[in-house]
Scaffold this motif. Structure first.
Motif: not given
Length: 128
Positions: A99-103, A114-115
């Motif tokens: 995923i993007p770092s900012w997200l 997250f899981s």
């Protein structure tokens, strides 16, 4: 694998005793609905054990051939052994995703699991 097996139910002081003649097993339930659920569970669990031992499942008897004693009655219970096995297999499997770092930063700051989010999204997408 979906199948239907006959069971014999015997009322007993507000509860039900359940005999599954084709598997030579018994169980019980606190209500009629519970007894049928318990029968389904007992049949599926026995079927999974038999499959793991490479044994063939018994052929389902015809309901007309099942003789219930006086005070008891016979009915049918549907089973889905494959669905039952999937429910039993609740082990966790590690998956990597990007995923993007900012997200990632925003999600971590919000305490997102997250899981859990991935599992919920997959269940929603797959309608399970």
């Amino acid at each position: 694998m979906k199948k239907v097996y006959p069971v014999i139910l015997t009322p007993d002081q507000g509860e039900y005793l359940v005999e599954v003649p084709d598997f030579d097993i018994m169980t019980q339930g606190k209500s009629l609905a519970d007894a049928l659920d318990m029968a389904r569970d007992a049949i599926c669990l026995t079927a999974v054990d038999m499959q793991e031992d490479h044994k063939a499942l018994p052929k389902a008897s015809a309901i007309a051939d099942v003789k219930a004693p006086a005070g008891s009655f016979a009915t049918l219970v549907d089973i889905d052994v494959e669905a039952y096995k999937r429910r039993l297999d609740s082990r966790a499997v590690r998956k990597n995703c990007t995923i993007p770092s900012w997200l990632n930063s925003k999600a971590e700051a919000a305490g997102i699991n997250f899981s859990e989010v991935l599992r919920e999204a997959l269940e929603n997408r797959l309608n399970v």
